[in-house]
Design a protein around this motif. Structure first.
Motif, PDB file in Angstrom:
ATOM      1  N   GLY A 242       0.801  -1.214   0.000  1.00  0.00           N
ATOM      2  CA  GLY A 242       0.000   0.000   0.000  1.00  0.00           C
ATOM      3  C   GLY A 242       0.832   1.261   0.000  1.00  0.00           C
ATOM      4  O   GLY A 242       0.552   2.215  -0.749  1.00  0.00           O
ATOM      5  N   HIS A 243       1.888   1.311   0.817  1.00  0.00           N
ATOM      6  CA  HIS A 243       2.684   2.538   0.915  1.00  0.00           C
ATOM      7  C   HIS A 243       3.524   2.775  -0.341  1.00  0.00           C
ATOM      8  O   HIS A 243       3.685   3.927  -0.774  1.00  0.00           O
ATOM      9  N   LEU A 244       4.069   1.718  -0.936  1.00  0.00           N
ATOM     10  CA  LEU A 244       4.809   1.913  -2.188  1.00  0.00           C
ATOM     11  C   LEU A 244       3.889   2.438  -3.286  1.00  0.00           C
ATOM     12  O   LEU A 244       4.312   3.208  -4.154  1.00  0.00           O
ATOM     13  N   THR A 245       2.629   2.032  -3.244  1.00  0.00           N
ATOM     14  CA  THR A 245       1.659   2.467  -4.249  1.00  0.00           C
ATOM     15  C   THR A 245       1.457   3.983  -4.216  1.00  0.00           C
ATOM     16  O   THR A 245       1.208   4.600  -5.254  1.00  0.00           O
ATOM     17  N   THR A 246       1.574   4.602  -3.030  1.00  0.00           N
ATOM     18  CA  THR A 246       1.330   6.043  -2.936  1.00  0.00           C
ATOM     19  C   THR A 246       2.605   6.864  -2.790  1.00  0.00           C
ATOM     20  O   THR A 246       2.606   8.058  -3.099  1.00  0.00           O
ATOM     21  N   LEU A 247       3.699   6.262  -2.306  1.00  0.00           N
ATOM     22  CA  LEU A 247       4.924   7.032  -2.119  1.00  0.00           C
ATOM     23  C   LEU A 247       5.700   7.232  -3.415  1.00  0.00           C
ATOM     24  O   LEU A 247       6.371   8.257  -3.587  1.00  0.00           O
ATOM     25  N   VAL A 248       5.634   6.278  -4.329  1.00  0.00           N
ATOM     26  CA  VAL A 248       6.450   6.357  -5.547  1.00  0.00           C
ATOM     27  C   VAL A 248       5.901   7.347  -6.574  1.00  0.00           C
ATOM     28  O   VAL A 248       6.668   8.152  -7.121  1.00  0.00           O
ATOM     29  N   PRO A 249       4.600   7.342  -6.913  1.00  0.00           N
ATOM     30  CA  PRO A 249       4.119   8.280  -7.936  1.00  0.00           C
ATOM     31  C   PRO A 249       4.154   9.724  -7.451  1.00  0.00           C
ATOM     32  O   PRO A 249       4.118  10.001  -6.250  1.00  0.00           O
ATOM     33  N   ALA A 250       4.214  10.655  -8.407  1.00  0.00           N
ATOM     34  CA  ALA A 250       4.333  12.076  -8.071  1.00  0.00           C
ATOM     35  C   ALA A 250       3.070  12.635  -7.440  1.00  0.00           C
ATOM     36  O   ALA A 250       3.133  13.478  -6.546  1.00  0.00           O
ATOM     37  N   ASN A 251       1.901  12.156  -7.875  1.00  0.00           N
ATOM     38  CA  ASN A 251       0.663  12.736  -7.372  1.00  0.00           C
ATOM     39  C   ASN A 251      -0.443  11.678  -7.341  1.00  0.00           C
ATOM     40  O   ASN A 251      -1.301  11.636  -8.229  1.00  0.00           O
ATOM     41  N   PRO A 252      -0.467  10.831  -6.311  1.00  0.00           N
ATOM     42  CA  PRO A 252      -1.425   9.707  -6.265  1.00  0.00           C
ATOM     43  C   PRO A 252      -2.799  10.120  -5.754  1.00  0.00           C
ATOM     44  O   PRO A 252      -3.245   9.671  -4.688  1.00  0.00           O
ATOM     45  N   ARG A 253      -3.519  10.906  -6.493  1.00  0.00           N
ATOM     46  CA  ARG A 253      -4.829  11.370  -6.031  1.00  0.00           C
ATOM     47  C   ARG A 253      -5.882  10.266  -6.104  1.00  0.00           C
ATOM     48  O   ARG A 253      -6.744  10.165  -5.241  1.00  0.00           O
ATOM     49  N   SER A 254      -5.844   9.451  -7.147  1.00  0.00           N
ATOM     50  CA  SER A 254      -6.864   8.426  -7.350  1.00  0.00           C
ATOM     51  C   SER A 254      -6.189   7.059  -7.454  1.00  0.00           C
ATOM     52  O   SER A 254      -5.276   6.873  -8.276  1.00  0.00           O
TER      53      SER A 254
END
Length: 839
Positions: A552-564
Motif C-alpha cells: 500500500g505505501h509503495l503504491t502512494t509514495l512512488v508516484p508524483a501525485n497519487p490522487r486516485s
C-alpha cells in the motif's frame, strides 16, 4: 398383408422400413441385424462427441470469463446460457427438422456444424468481447450486456449440442431394447465428457492453448460427422414413429417430466455445493476442478449405462425404478455431505510431503469416494425416465420429441439448480441447509413416482400401502436430514492443511458468501488471520503485515501525485488502509468479488487496516477487478493488486499481459501499477512467469522484497510505462511532515524507520534479471498458462531458494534512486552493496 407392409421390429431396438422403388435412402441396407450391429459404432461416436463438447465447454468458459468477469453472477449467466442452449436445442430439433430426413445424416450434419461454429467462436469471441467492453455499463445494463454476449457466443453451438440425442432418437425404437440404447448413447456421451475434461484440464491447456484445444475438439466433430455420413449410406433410416406400448398409451405420464426435472435440479445444485467444498479440501486449482468434474461425469455415465442395461433385461416398471433412484438419492446426498464436512477434512494427510502427481491420485480417490454414489443414481435416473416416458406415449409420436422432452426437462431443472445454488442458496441459507433441502426434494420426487402407483384403484389394500410408504419415507428423510453436518470451520480456514491446524488456533468466524467462503481465526499469541479459498490470505503477523502495508505505501509514495487509486481485492483491508492514510490520496476504488469480505474485514481487522471501511475516500465495488477495469472509463494515478494465490482457478486472469495492458491504459500520466508476488506455495517457473509478464508490459519496473527472518517470503513489483525515478530526499521529507505522521507510524510498525530502509529492500529490475528470467512463460489470455504452472507448485515451499537465486543477479542502480550523497550511500549500505555497485 397390410401389417406386413408396415414397419417391423428386429427385437434389438431398431425398426427397419421395407425398401422399394420410390422410397427414401435406396442405398441404405434393409437388413435390421446389420443396422443393430452398427449401434456400438454409434456409441463410440457419442463418446467422441462428448469429449469434444467438454473441451469446448472448458475453453469457452475460460475465454468468456475473461470478457464478462469471473464473479458468481457472470458464471451463473455462462452456465445458464450454456445449458439453456442445450435445452432449447433438444426441444427445437423435432419441430424444425422433418422426420423424413435420415437420422444419421441429421446427426452427422449437426456434428460438422458444431465443429465449424466451435472454430468460429474462437475467433469471434474476442471481437464480441471488445464491443462489450466498449459498451459495458453498470448495474442492470451491465448484467443484460453480459447475458447478450454469452448468448451470442454460446447459443449457436449449444443449440446444436442439445439436438444430437433427439436426432439419433429417430433411429431408435422405443421398446425396452431401444430405450436402453438411448441410455447407452447418453452414458457414452458422458464418458467422452470425462475424457475431454481431463484432456483439456491436464494436457491441452497446460501444454498448449485455447486455439489448439479448439482445433482438436473440432477434429473430433469432423471425424464423428464423416463417420456418421458413411454409416447413413449403408443403414436404413430407422424408426420415425413410436409404437403404442400399453393400455395407458394415450395418457402421457407428466409426473416423469416433473421428477426428472427435480432430479436435474438436485444434481447441479449439489455439484455446485460439493465442488465449492471439495475445492477447499483439495486446493482450488484448475486440476482440482478437472478432477471433480471428471468424477461427477464418470458417475453419471456409469449410472446411465447400468440403468440402460437394467431397462433391457430386468426392469419392467421404469417409473418405479425412477422413484426408487430419487429415494436413494436422499441417502446418497447425506453420505456426501457427511464425508465432505465431517470426515475428509480431518483425514491425517499432509499434502506438502509428497509430489503433486501423487496428490492428484489422492484427490481423485477422495472425490470418487464422496461424489460417485450420488452421481451414479442421477445418471441412472435419465434412462429410467426415458423408459417411463415412452410407456405413456401414443402411436404416431415422433421419437425425437420423447428424447428431447425428457432431456429438456432434466436440463431445465439443472439450470434452476445451478443458478439457485450458486446465486442464492449457499449465500442465503448455507451449504448445510441447502443440502438438506436437496434431500427433501429428492424424497418428494421419489414419492411422486411411487405413491400414485401404490394407491392405484382396483386393488384392495393399495391405499393403505401408499400411506405406509409415505410415512416410512418421510420418517427416513427426516432422520437423514438431521445427519447433515454444518460446513467444517477448519475446512474453510485451512483447506487441504486442515488436519494439522485442528485445535491449534480458534476459528472465531466462518461465513459462506455468494462467491467464496471466508473465516477468521485467532492463535495463541493473539494474532488474527483472514482466510479465503481454504488458506491464510492475510494476518496481523509481522511478515503478512509487512507485505500488505509495504504494498500500500509503495503504491502512494512512488508516484508524483497519487490522487486516485484503484485497489483490486479487499482482503483484510490492510493494503487499502495503507493507501488511505496518505494525505495526497483523494479517492480510492476497491473492487472485491465477494460481498461478505468488506463486512468481515471491517469487523475483525479495523485495528490493523486504519479503519478503511469508514474512510470517506473509499468506494467499494462488488465486481471482478478485471471486468471493472476493462469497462470503466475512469483513470487512476495508481493501481494495485492484493490477490489470492495464482494457482486458484480464475486468479491467473489478473496476471496476464492483456490485463496489465488494460491497467496501464487506465493510468494517468506518471501513474504506476504495483503487484504482490508470493514466493511460498508456488514454483520457480510460476514466479518467473508473473515477473516476466509484468516486465513485458512495464519495462521500467523494480522489485522490492519482503523477507521473513532474512529469508525470501514474498515481493512487491512496481511498474511504470515511462522512466521510473525514486527521489529519496523528497519521500523522506514527506515522511517527516506532520501530515504524513500516520504513514510514518505505519511503516515503523513493520520495521521501517526511514525511506532508506524501505527502499533498501530493492531486489532487482529487468536489466538485472535478464538471465534469471530466460525461458520464462509470458502469461496470456489465450492460454492462462500461469494457473497451470502455479497449480503444479501449490504444495512447494521454496521461497527462500527462489529469492536467493533472484538476488544473485541484483545490482543496485545509480539511475533508479536519486538523492543526497549521504542517503544514497546509506541506501547502498543498507542493501548490502557499495556506492560503486551501479551497472
Amino acid at each position: 398383408m397390410n401389417r406386413n407392409r408396415e414397419q417391423r421390429t428386429d427385437g434389438r431396438g431398431l425398426r427397419a422400413k421395407r425398401q422399394g422403388p420410390g422410397t427414401d435412402d435406396r442405398a441404405a441396407s434393409t437388413d435390421p441385424a446389420a443396422s443393430s450391429a452398427r449401434l456400438p459404432v454409434l456409441w463410440l461416436l457419442f463418446v467422441a462427441s462428448g469429449a469434444s463438447a467438454l473441451i469446448y465447454e472448458v475453453v469457452w468458459f475460460q475465454l468468456l470469463q475473461l470478457v464478462i468477469g469471473s464473479s458468481a453472477v457472470s458464471l451463473g449467466i455462462l452456465l445458464g446460457t450454456f445449458m439453456g442452449g442445450m435445452c432449447a436445442g433438444s426441444l427445437l430439433l423435432p419441430r424444425v427438422v422433418s422426420s423424413r430426413h435420415h437420422p444419421l445424416r441429421v446427426y452427422a450434419l449437426i456434428e460438422l456444424a458444431i465443429g465449424s461454429i466451435g472454430v468460429l467462436v474462437l475467433f469471434a469471441m474476442p471481437l464480441v468481447g471488445r464491443v462489450y467492453i466498449v459498451w459495458g455499463g453498470e448495474g442492470l445494463t451491465a448484467l443484460v450486456l453480459r447475458g447478450v454476449v454469452a448468448a451470442i457466443c454460446l447459443l449457436p453451438p449449444t443449440l446444436l449440442m442439445g439436438a444430437t440425442l433427439p436426432a439419433i432418437a429417430r433411429w431408435i425404437e422405443t421398446t425396452p431394447a431401444g430405450v436402453s440404447w438411448l441410455g447407452y448413447f447418453y452414458g457414452g456421451n458422458i464418458a467422452g465428457g470425462v475424457c475431454g475434461c481431463l484432456l483439456a484440464g491436464f494436457y491441452l491447456l497446460r501444454v498448449y492453448d485455447t486455439a489448439t484445444a479448439t482445433y482438436i475438439a473440432a477434429a473430433f466433430n469432423l471425424a464423428v460427422g464423416a463417420t456418421a455420413l458413411v454409416l447413413a449410406a449403408f443403414t436404413p433410416p430407422g424408426s420415425r414413429t413410436l409404437a403404442s406400448v400399453g393400455a395407458d398409451a394415450n395418457r402421457p405420464n407428466r409426473r416423469v417430466y416433473v421428477v426428472i426435472a427435480l432430479s436435474g435440479l438436485c444434481a447441479l445444485a449439489a455439484e455446485v455445493i460439493w465442488t465449492r467444498q471439495l475445492g477447499l479440501l483439495l486446493g482450488g486449482s484448475v486440476y482440482t476442478f478437472s478432477i471433480i468434474l471428471a468424477v461427477f461425469l464418470l458417475g453419471l455415465g456409469a449410472g446411465s449405462t447400468a440403468a440402460s442395461f437394467l431397462c433391457r433385461v430386468v426392469v419392467t416398471d421404469a417409473a418405479a425404478a425412477l422413484g426408487v433412484c430419487q429415494l436413494l438419492l436422499a441417502g446418497a446426498i447425506a453420505w456426501t455431505a457427511y464425508l465432505v464436512s465431517a470426515a475428509l477434512p480431518y483425514w491425517p494427510i499432509a499434502p506438502s510431503i509428497s509430489s503433486i502427481w501423487f496428490n492428484f491420485q489422492l484427490d481423485l480417490t477422495r472425490a470418487f469416494l464422496a461424489l460417485f454414489p450420488a452421481a451414479v443414481l442421477w445418471g441412472a435416473s435419465f434412462p429410467f425416465a426415458l423408459a417411463a416416458a415412452a410407456a405413456g406415449r401414443s402411436r404416431g409420436q415422433d421419437g425425437a420429441k420423447l428424447a428431447g422432452g425428457v432431456y429438456a426437462a432434466n436440463t431445465l431443472g439443472a439450470i434452476a439448480g445451478a443458478l439457485g445454488a450458486s446465486l442464492l442458496l449457499v449465500g442465503w441459507v448455507g451449504s448445510q441447509h441447502s443440502q438438506q433441502l436437496l434431500m427433501v426434494i429428492s424424497a418428494i420426487g421419489g414419492l411422486a413416482m411411487l405413491v400414485p402407483a401404490a394407491a392405484s384403484d382396483g386393488i384392495k389394500g393399495r391405499f393403505g400401502a401408499a400411506v405406509l410408504l409415505l410415512l416410512v419415507v418421510s420418517a427416513a428423510a427426516v432422520a437423514l436430514v438431521m445427519t447433515v453436518p454444518p460446513v467444517s470451520p477448519w475446512l474453510v480456514a485451512y483447506g487441504r492443511f486442515a488436519p494439522g491446524w485442528v485445535g491449534v488456533s480458534d476459528i472465531i468466524y466462518v461465513g459462506e458468501g455468494v462467491h467464496s467462503s471466508v473465516a477468521v481465526s485467532r492463535d495463541s499469541t493473539g494474532a488474527l488471520k483472514y482466510h479465503a479459498s481454504g488458506k491464510v490470505q492475510a494476518s496481523s503477523e509481522r511478515q503478512d503485515m509487512g507485505l500488505q502495508r509495504m504494498l500500500g505505501h509503495l503504491t502512494t509514495l512512488v508516484p508524483a501525485n497519487p490522487r486516485s487509486v484503484f485497489v483490486i481485492g479487499y482482503g483484510a483491508g490492510v493494503t487499502a488502509g495503507a493507501v488511505s492514510v496518505d494525505p495526497r490520496v483523494e479517492h480510492i476504488t476497491i473492487a472485491e468479488i465477494e460481498p461478505l469480505v468488506p463486512q468481515v474485514a471491517s469487523r475483525y481487522f479495523g485495528d490493523f487496516n486504519q479503519r478503511v471501511a469508514d474512510s470517506p475516500k473509499v468506494q467499494v465495488r462488488i465486481d471482478d477487478g478485471r471486468h471493472f477495469i476493462q469497462t470503466t472509463d475512469q483513470k487512476f494515478d495508481a493501481v494495485t493488486t492484493d490477490l489470492v494465490d495464482p494457482w486458484v482457478k480464475g486468479t491467473a486472469a489478473l496476471f496476464t499481459r492483456e490485463f496489465f495492458e488494460a491497467a496501464r491504459d487506465h493510468l494517468n500520466p506518471g501513474g504506476i501499477v504495483t503487484m504482490f508476488v508470493q514466493l511460498y506455495e508456488t514454483s520457480p517457473d510460476a514466479v518467473k512467469s508473473q515477473v516476466a509478464t509484468f516486465f513485458d508490459v512495464f519495462p521500467n519496473s523494480v522489485i522490492f522484497g519482503n523477507t521473513r527472518e532474512g529469508r525470501g517470503y514474498d515481493m512487491v513489483v512496481v511498474g511504470r510505462s515511462g522512466p521510473l525515478r525514486i527521489d529519496l530526499d523528497e519521500i523522506e521529507d514527506r515522511l517527516s511532515s506532520p501530515g504524513y505522521a500516520p504513514v510514518a507510524q505505519s511503516l515503523r510498525e513493520i520495521g521501517f524507520q526511514s525511506a532508506v530502509q524501505l527502499f533498501a529492500t530493492y531486489a532487482g529490475r529487468p536489466a538485472d534479471l535478464t538471465e534469471w528470467l530466460q525461458g520464462a512463460v509470458i502469461n496470456r489470455d489465450r492460454d492462462l498458462r500461469l494457473q497451470y504452472l502455479a497449480g503444479l507448485g501449490m504444495n512447494l515451499f521454496q521461497s527462500d531458494k527462489i529469492y536467493a537465486d533472484m538476488l544473485t543477479n541484483r545490482r543496485f542502480p545509480e539511475n533508479l534512486f536519486v538523492g543526497s550523497d549521504k542517503r544514497m550511500q546509506a541506501l547502498f549500505e543498507a542493501g548490502g552493496g557499495s556506492r560503486n555497485a551501479g551497472p
